[in-house]
Design an enzyme around this catalytic site. Structure first.
Site, mmCIF file in Angstrom:
data_model
loop_
_atom_site.group_PDB
_atom_site.id
_atom_site.type_symbol
_atom_site.label_atom_id
_atom_site.label_comp_id
_atom_site.label_asym_id
_atom_site.label_seq_id
_atom_site.Cartn_x
_atom_site.Cartn_y
_atom_site.Cartn_z
ATOM 1 N N LYS A 10 66.261 34.231 18.635
ATOM 2 C CA LYS A 10 65.852 35.401 19.451
ATOM 3 C C LYS A 10 64.808 34.872 20.219
ATOM 4 O O LYS A 10 64.142 35.766 20.957
ATOM 5 C CB LYS A 10 65.599 36.537 18.681
ATOM 6 C CG LYS A 10 66.768 37.361 17.943
ATOM 7 C CD LYS A 10 66.406 38.792 17.523
ATOM 8 C CE LYS A 10 67.380 39.273 16.533
ATOM 9 N NZ LYS A 10 68.744 39.617 16.979
ATOM 10 N N CYS A 65 73.625 47.670 14.027
ATOM 11 C CA CYS A 65 72.923 47.522 12.577
ATOM 12 C C CYS A 65 71.751 48.338 12.369
ATOM 13 O O CYS A 65 70.708 47.919 11.658
ATOM 14 C CB CYS A 65 72.594 46.026 12.232
ATOM 15 S SG CYS A 65 74.004 45.067 12.351
ATOM 16 N N HIS A 93 66.169 47.786 11.230
ATOM 17 C CA HIS A 93 67.567 47.004 11.114
ATOM 18 C C HIS A 93 68.169 47.193 9.686
ATOM 19 O O HIS A 93 67.346 47.095 8.774
ATOM 20 C CB HIS A 93 67.364 45.737 11.645
ATOM 21 C CG HIS A 93 68.638 44.852 11.787
ATOM 22 N ND1 HIS A 93 69.431 44.177 11.172
ATOM 23 C CD2 HIS A 93 69.502 44.460 12.970
ATOM 24 C CE1 HIS A 93 70.281 43.556 11.374
ATOM 25 N NE2 HIS A 93 70.265 43.433 12.632
ATOM 26 N N ASP A 115 58.964 43.223 9.856
ATOM 27 C CA ASP A 115 60.220 42.453 10.524
ATOM 28 C C ASP A 115 59.796 42.321 11.927
ATOM 29 O O ASP A 115 59.498 43.172 12.936
ATOM 30 C CB ASP A 115 61.216 43.511 10.366
ATOM 31 C CG ASP A 115 62.415 42.791 11.047
ATOM 32 O OD1 ASP A 115 62.438 41.881 11.740
ATOM 33 O OD2 ASP A 115 63.630 43.478 11.000
ATOM 34 N N GLN A 164 62.201 41.387 16.482
ATOM 35 C CA GLN A 164 62.047 41.748 18.026
ATOM 36 C C GLN A 164 60.827 41.586 18.526
ATOM 37 O O GLN A 164 60.796 41.086 19.732
ATOM 38 C CB GLN A 164 62.752 43.318 18.308
ATOM 39 C CG GLN A 164 63.855 43.530 17.708
ATOM 40 C CD GLN A 164 65.174 42.957 18.772
ATOM 41 O OE1 GLN A 164 64.739 42.538 19.906
ATOM 42 N NE2 GLN A 164 66.284 42.415 18.184
HETATM 43 C C1 LIG Z 1 64.730 44.028 14.084
HETATM 44 C C2 LIG Z 1 65.670 42.970 13.506
HETATM 45 N N1 LIG Z 1 65.517 42.924 12.120
HETATM 46 C C3 LIG Z 1 66.458 41.797 11.721
HETATM 47 C C4 LIG Z 1 67.367 41.226 12.289
HETATM 48 C C5 LIG Z 1 68.423 40.403 11.815
HETATM 49 O O1 LIG Z 1 68.092 39.257 12.380
HETATM 50 P P1 LIG Z 1 69.204 37.873 12.031
HETATM 51 O O2 LIG Z 1 70.468 38.525 11.984
HETATM 52 O O3 LIG Z 1 68.721 36.746 12.947
HETATM 53 O O4 LIG Z 1 68.736 37.323 10.772
HETATM 54 C C6 LIG Z 1 67.685 41.607 13.689
HETATM 55 C C7 LIG Z 1 68.709 41.083 14.456
HETATM 56 O O5 LIG Z 1 69.257 41.659 15.487
HETATM 57 C C8 LIG Z 1 66.792 42.657 14.108
HETATM 58 O O6 LIG Z 1 66.921 42.968 15.650
#
Ligand SMILES: Cc1ncc(COP(=O)(O)O)c(C=O)c1O
Length: 406
Positions: free
Chosen positions: A226, A364, A123, A200, A203
């Site tokens: 999430k 993203c 992401h 990260d 997910q």
């Molecule tokens: C794999 C991953 N990393 C980071 C994020 C960023 O999360 P947030 O927008 O809640 O900070 C997301 C959000 O969709 C994600 O799917």
């Protein structure tokens, strides 16, 4: 003691989620973007605001003490969930902020020519902070390439690990395709090279391991929203010794021991990283989400969602011109589709008209989509409340839509 615990429940149905109950026609297939909220979480936030709410850490009165106990209790609850110590848990606004914190604070130690390995599955939240850091200090961001299937190219990864590698940043599961990288092998190799690791978990935290001792990463980041918790709260886990050595990244109240114009002394971690009034009720809501989750058999839950994904993709394989991205990789219950002869945006609009909420776009994750040769996909991601009937309705709607668009 464990024998006295009630048996785990299998799955939460729609009745646990007030929004889904109020909108019985809605088929929500966007849990990878954010999960719907169980009543238990809404109740916990409301109870906190109506009974125990005050600012934390500062007040001498009883109400402030109760609010502080609730906030620090939430930190302890998250620590238990992650099998970590409470002082290894920093509350942030979300996963994005947690990663930016590491880049801004831990990243200060990087020098020109140091290398940061970032997988192509990521992401943007796990790419751009490293690019900003590299621009500040002259470090180099090296993308870890993928193979044709859309999985990490392990041979290339091993070749990239070198004497200048300082950090590995990698996802537990790719949000755009669901792909789960072979994390155990990748983290072990990084550790063997003395490389600091950040996972990260945005997910992965729902289905994959959230035991920090088993995972063995130095940093782990996720968002509460999430994981059935509120928006505006995220978690950075940082291995104790590492976190204690890191400088503050934002200044203000709460993160100091003493302030004077001759020199300011900073608080210990984790308070050192929590400048200003923190997301208090959101932390309480997140702790309630973890309590709520702990009633369920999460292994069963994952199998349920994977079975729905299988049902969906078996149905799609009978349709002309529908392609599932990274189909041959091991995936979380996320299916990313593109179509020969139809634009994903048009398909999503048709689905929306049938009360099917599915996400469309580049999620993203532009480098991943570019590697797979598409600019946007229709992404369907499952939650525990989804059913086989939801999937049947989606398949019927997709067949009808693709006929109309043909
Ligand atoms: C794999 C991953 N990393 C980071 C994020 C960023 O999360 P947030 O927008 O809640 O900070 C997301 C959000 O969709 C994600 O799917």
């Amino acid at each position: 003691m464990d024998s006295q615990r009630p048996p785990l429940r299998t799955l939460p149905g729609r009745d646990q989620f007030p929004l889904l109950q109020a909108q019985p026609e809605l088929i929500y297939l966007d849990s990878a973007a954010t999960s719907q909220k169980p009543l238990a979480v809404l109740d916990a936030e409301r109870d906190f605001y109506t009974r125990d709410y005050a600012n934390v850490h500062r007040g001498s009165y009883q109400l402030a003490a109760r609010a502080t106990a609730a906030y620090e209790g939430a930190r302890a609850r998250v620590a238990r969930f992650l099998n970590a110590e409470a002082d290894e848990i920093v509350f942030t606004r979300g996963c994005t902020e947690a990663i930016n914190l590491v880049a801004a604070s831990w990243g200060c130690s990087l020098k020109a020519g140091d290398e940061i390995l970032v997988s192509t599955l990521e992401h943007h939240a796990n790419i751009v902070p490293w690019q900003l850091l590299a621009a500040r200090c002259g470090a180099i961001v090296r993308p870890i390439p993928l193979n044709q299937d859309g999985q990490i190219d392990l041979a290339a990864f091993h070749r990239l690990l070198g004497p200048r590698t300082r950090l590995l940043a990698i996802t537990q599961a790719a949000n755009a395709t669901g792909t789960r990288p072979p994390l155990a092998e990748i983290l072990a190799a990084a550790r063997a090279h003395g490389v600091t690791t950040l996972v990260d978990g945005a997910q992965g935290v729902v289905h994959d391991t959230h035991d920090m001792q088993a995972l063995g990463a130095d940093f782990y980041a996720f968002s509460g929203h999430k994981l059935f918790g509120p928006t505006g709260i995220g978690v950075l886990y940082g291995r104790g010794a590492l976190l204690q050595d890191m400088p503050p990244w934002q200044g203000g109240g709460e993160m100091i021991e003493s302030v004077s114009f001759d020199g300011t002394r900073f608080a210990e971690a984790p308070q050192r990283f929590e400048a200003g009034t923190p997301p208090i009720a959101q932390a309480v809501g997140l702790a309630a989400a973890l309590d709520w989750l702990s009633q369920y058999d999460l292994a069963h839950w994952e199998l349920h969602e994977l079975a729905l994904q299988h049902q969906l993709e078996a149905g799609l394989s009978l349709m002309q011109g529908v392609h599932v991205l990274a189909r041959h990789t091991e995936r979380a219950p996320i299916s990313s589709l593109h179509f020969s002869g139809a634009h994903p945006y048009d398909v999503a609009q048709f689905l929306d008209a049938r009360s099917i909420a599915a996400r469309v776009g580049q999620h993203c994750a532009q480098p991943l989509l570019a590697h797979l040769g598409v600019s946007s996909t229709l992404r369907l991601s499952f939650g525990p409340h989804n059913t086989t009937s939801d999937v049947e309705q989606v398949l019927a709607a997709l067949a009808e839509t693709l006929d109309l668009l043909a």
